[in-house]
Design a protein around this motif. Structure first.
Motif, mmCIF file in Angstrom:
data_model
loop_
_atom_site.group_PDB
_atom_site.id
_atom_site.type_symbol
_atom_site.label_atom_id
_atom_site.label_comp_id
_atom_site.label_asym_id
_atom_site.label_seq_id
_atom_site.Cartn_x
_atom_site.Cartn_y
_atom_site.Cartn_z
ATOM 1 N N HIS A 1 0.834 -1.212 0.000
ATOM 2 C CA HIS A 1 0.000 0.000 0.000
ATOM 3 C C HIS A 1 0.866 1.257 0.000
ATOM 4 C CE1 HIS A 1 -3.776 2.166 0.700
ATOM 5 N NE2 HIS A 1 -3.027 2.982 1.434
ATOM 6 N N GLU A 2 1.910 1.241 0.813
ATOM 7 C CA GLU A 2 2.779 2.413 0.911
ATOM 8 C C GLU A 2 3.517 2.669 -0.402
ATOM 9 O OE1 GLU A 2 4.694 5.662 2.868
ATOM 10 O OE2 GLU A 2 2.965 4.437 3.455
ATOM 11 N N LEU A 3 3.957 1.611 -1.054
ATOM 12 C CA LEU A 3 4.756 1.763 -2.276
ATOM 13 C C LEU A 3 3.907 2.124 -3.499
ATOM 14 C CD1 LEU A 3 7.220 -1.246 -1.908
ATOM 15 C CD2 LEU A 3 7.782 1.183 -1.699
ATOM 16 N N LEU A 4 2.701 1.571 -3.584
ATOM 17 C CA LEU A 4 1.913 1.702 -4.807
ATOM 18 C C LEU A 4 0.689 2.600 -4.684
ATOM 19 C CD1 LEU A 4 1.936 -1.969 -6.175
ATOM 20 C CD2 LEU A 4 3.343 -0.035 -6.913
ATOM 21 N N TRP A 5 0.079 2.642 -3.510
ATOM 22 C CA TRP A 5 -1.246 3.240 -3.421
ATOM 23 C C TRP A 5 -1.339 4.432 -2.494
ATOM 24 C CZ3 TRP A 5 -3.415 1.297 -7.430
ATOM 25 C CH2 TRP A 5 -3.141 -0.020 -7.808
ATOM 26 N N LYS A 6 -0.232 4.832 -1.886
ATOM 27 C CA LYS A 6 -0.249 6.006 -1.024
ATOM 28 C C LYS A 6 -0.630 7.232 -1.853
ATOM 29 C CE LYS A 6 2.574 8.651 2.241
ATOM 30 N NZ LYS A 6 3.918 8.790 2.858
ATOM 31 N N GLY A 7 -1.608 7.981 -1.364
ATOM 32 C CA GLY A 7 -2.085 9.135 -2.109
ATOM 33 C C GLY A 7 -3.209 8.824 -3.067
ATOM 34 N N ARG A 8 -3.451 7.525 -3.297
ATOM 35 C CA ARG A 8 -4.554 7.089 -4.179
ATOM 36 C C ARG A 8 -5.183 5.808 -3.615
ATOM 37 N NH1 ARG A 8 0.476 5.920 -6.414
ATOM 38 N NH2 ARG A 8 0.651 8.015 -7.254
ATOM 39 N N PRO A 9 -5.533 5.809 -2.331
ATOM 40 C CA PRO A 9 -5.975 4.565 -1.675
ATOM 41 C C PRO A 9 -7.224 3.966 -2.282
ATOM 42 C CG PRO A 9 -6.459 6.475 -0.298
ATOM 43 C CD PRO A 9 -5.579 6.958 -1.413
ATOM 44 N N TRP A 10 -8.061 4.782 -2.902
ATOM 45 C CA TRP A 10 -9.297 4.282 -3.499
ATOM 46 C C TRP A 10 -9.037 3.311 -4.647
ATOM 47 C CZ3 TRP A 10 -8.146 9.375 -2.436
ATOM 48 C CH2 TRP A 10 -7.439 10.060 -3.424
ATOM 49 N N LEU A 11 -7.824 3.325 -5.201
ATOM 50 C CA LEU A 11 -7.489 2.407 -6.303
ATOM 51 C C LEU A 11 -6.915 1.078 -5.817
ATOM 52 C CD1 LEU A 11 -5.888 4.854 -8.896
ATOM 53 C CD2 LEU A 11 -8.235 4.000 -8.819
ATOM 54 N N ASP A 12 -6.656 0.966 -4.524
ATOM 55 C CA ASP A 12 -5.996 -0.225 -3.981
ATOM 56 C C ASP A 12 -6.921 -1.435 -3.960
ATOM 57 O OD1 ASP A 12 -4.346 -2.000 -2.683
ATOM 58 O OD2 ASP A 12 -4.220 -0.898 -0.808
ATOM 59 N N PHE A 13 -8.222 -1.200 -3.987
ATOM 60 C CA PHE A 13 -9.162 -2.288 -3.751
ATOM 61 C C PHE A 13 -9.768 -2.773 -5.066
ATOM 62 C CE2 PHE A 13 -8.734 0.275 0.074
ATOM 63 C CZ PHE A 13 -8.379 -0.701 0.999
ATOM 64 N N SER A 14 -11.076 -2.940 -5.123
ATOM 65 C CA SER A 14 -11.697 -3.615 -6.262
ATOM 66 C C SER A 14 -11.689 -2.815 -7.547
ATOM 67 C CB SER A 14 -13.132 -4.031 -5.913
ATOM 68 O OG SER A 14 -13.821 -2.989 -5.276
ATOM 69 N N ALA A 15 -11.435 -1.498 -7.489
ATOM 70 C CA ALA A 15 -11.391 -0.719 -8.726
ATOM 71 C C ALA A 15 -10.194 -1.092 -9.582
ATOM 72 C CB ALA A 15 -11.362 0.777 -8.406
ATOM 73 N N LEU A 16 -9.076 -1.464 -8.969
ATOM 74 C CA LEU A 16 -7.873 -1.733 -9.749
ATOM 75 C C LEU A 16 -6.908 -2.719 -9.080
ATOM 76 C CD1 LEU A 16 -6.226 -1.030 -12.294
ATOM 77 C CD2 LEU A 16 -5.206 0.867 -11.021
ATOM 78 N N GLY A 17 -6.578 -2.465 -7.815
ATOM 79 C CA GLY A 17 -5.525 -3.240 -7.159
ATOM 80 C C GLY A 17 -5.807 -4.723 -7.077
ATOM 81 N N TYR A 18 -7.048 -5.090 -6.774
ATOM 82 C CA TYR A 18 -7.378 -6.514 -6.681
ATOM 83 C C TYR A 18 -7.024 -7.256 -7.971
ATOM 84 C CZ TYR A 18 -10.190 -5.868 -2.391
ATOM 85 O OH TYR A 18 -10.614 -5.607 -1.122
ATOM 86 N N ALA A 19 -7.490 -6.722 -9.092
ATOM 87 C CA ALA A 19 -7.261 -7.392 -10.369
ATOM 88 C C ALA A 19 -5.784 -7.425 -10.715
ATOM 89 C CB ALA A 19 -8.043 -6.691 -11.476
ATOM 90 N N ASN A 20 -5.074 -6.328 -10.493
ATOM 91 C CA ASN A 20 -3.659 -6.286 -10.838
ATOM 92 C C ASN A 20 -2.858 -7.345 -10.098
ATOM 93 O OD1 ASN A 20 -4.190 -4.172 -12.534
ATOM 94 N ND2 ASN A 20 -3.046 -2.637 -11.387
#
Length: 378
Positions: free
Chosen positions: A178-197
């Protein structure tokens, strides 16, 4: 469509809430009326909405991240056993409507294999397994284990020999990711993008490591319309150039697309897009796809309305019924066992096709019941 089967449908147990409480993920009213309450429920609201929406059967799985979020090995293994024992007890109350995929700790491949064997051979109602992406390990819980490592062949061999399909489901990232990839954009970490990636990288890692070649009876399932893979399949196969990567363990004469329909399958869970479904059908074929909802993170009425009213008019009746029901029975053949008693159905048995007119009614075409003016749907 009558007789729909849904494969990625979640539940939880009170003991898991200590490790992952859905109320911290979404408060009441954000995802349904009460996400935690709906996860804990099996025989109440869930079953009533199944009846109202012609969902005949659900395969239940422990809510993500499940045992994969528990970094302590013993606690993770104990949680898997507890959840599986509880789920057997619950599904046996109504085995004509519910089956289960086993929860597993993936700290130790041999132990995971033993727990899968226990569920598939000693317990009733289990038809496969679900693992929630990477396993958290280490004192601080920030270590990550993936299952394309050769040491996991002990687990994959068990799944192959037991003919137990393995569903690979997303999970939230750990603090380090989360700190490396999604800090500042936490809403993308979950089902919108991060899960699939994360899941598509994990699945492709397993495939390109040659796991499916070593274990030809192994079946892998992913949800959410294939976690972006069908859309990118040309580029994936094109860029896995054997001259560029001569040491890649996957069979030299196969493309990733060649495994779909025989060893890799996708479901529609939580991805109710007809254009995306048509893309997936074109890339990997209808026999590779099965209907799912992703309840209670998604709505049973919403997913069923999409399937029954929108998909039905965009695909052939045979593909519609196969994806809505029959493919699930080929992916998870234990659903045909006497305990559950499910069987493949023809379109007419599912209320699909046929002449939609009352006896004696004059018809003027397939779409409109008046010859001279357009009758609009309300």
């Amino acid at each position: 469509m009558k007789g729909k089967i849904a494969l990625e449908e979640c539940f939880t147990i009170p003991e898991l809430l200590e490790y992952f409480n859905p109320s911290s993920f979404a408060s009441k009213g954000v995802i349904g009326d009460d996400l935690t309450g709906n996860l804990l429920d099996i025989h109440g609201k869930r079953l009533r909405e199944m009846d109202e929406n012609d969902v005949e059967f659900m395969v239940l799985s422990l809510n993500a991240p499940g045992c994969q979020a528990i970094a302590n090995q013993k606690e993770s293994e104990d949680m898997a056993r507890l959840a599986n024992d509880y789920l057997e007890q619950e599904l046996l109350k109504n085995p004509k409507r519910f089956a289960a995929v086993a929860a597993l700790s993936m700290h130790d491949p041999a132990q995971a294999a033993e727990e899968l064997k226990r569920c598939m051979t000693e317990k009733k109602g289990f038809v496969g397994a679900m693992i929630n992406d990477f396993q958290s390990v280490g004192e601080d819980g920030q270590g990550i284990v993936f299952y394309d490592d050769p040491k996991y062949d002990a687990f994959w061999k068990a799944a192959n020999d037991l003919e137990a399909p393995v569903y690979i489901h997303p999970r939230p990232s750990n603090k380090l990711i989360h700190e490396l990839l999604w800090k500042g954009r936490p809403w993308l970490d979950f089902s919108a993008l991060g899960y699939a990636n994360r899941v598509n990288a994990h699945l492709l890692g397993i495939v390109t490591a040659g796991v499916l070649d070593r274990f030809p009876k192994l079946k892998l399932v992913i949800g959410h319309m294939g976690e972006h893979i069908p859309y990118d399949l040309y580029r994936i196969d094109h860029k896995l150039d054997r001259n560029r990567f001569p040491n890649m363990p996957m069979r030299k004469d196969k493309l990733v697309r060649d495994y779909f329909g025989s060893q890799i399958f996708i479901t529609t869970s939580g991805h109710f897009s007809t254009p995306a479904l048509i893309c997936a059908m074109t890339e990997i074929g209808a026999r590779s796809i099965a209907f799912s909802i992703d309840y209670p993170f998604e709505s049973i009425p919403n997913g069923s309305c999409w399937w029954d009213e929108y998909v039905s008019v965009n695909v052939s009746e045979r593909d519609f019924v196969d994806m809505g029901r029959n493919n699930s029975l080929n992916i998870f053949p234990k659903l045909k066992d006497p305990l559950h008693g499910l069987k493949e159905m023809e379109p007419e048995e599912c209320g699909v096709g046929g002449l939609r007119a009352s006896e004696g009614e004059v018809t003027y075409g397939m779409y409109n019941k008046d010859y001279n003016r357009r009758m609009r749907k309300v």
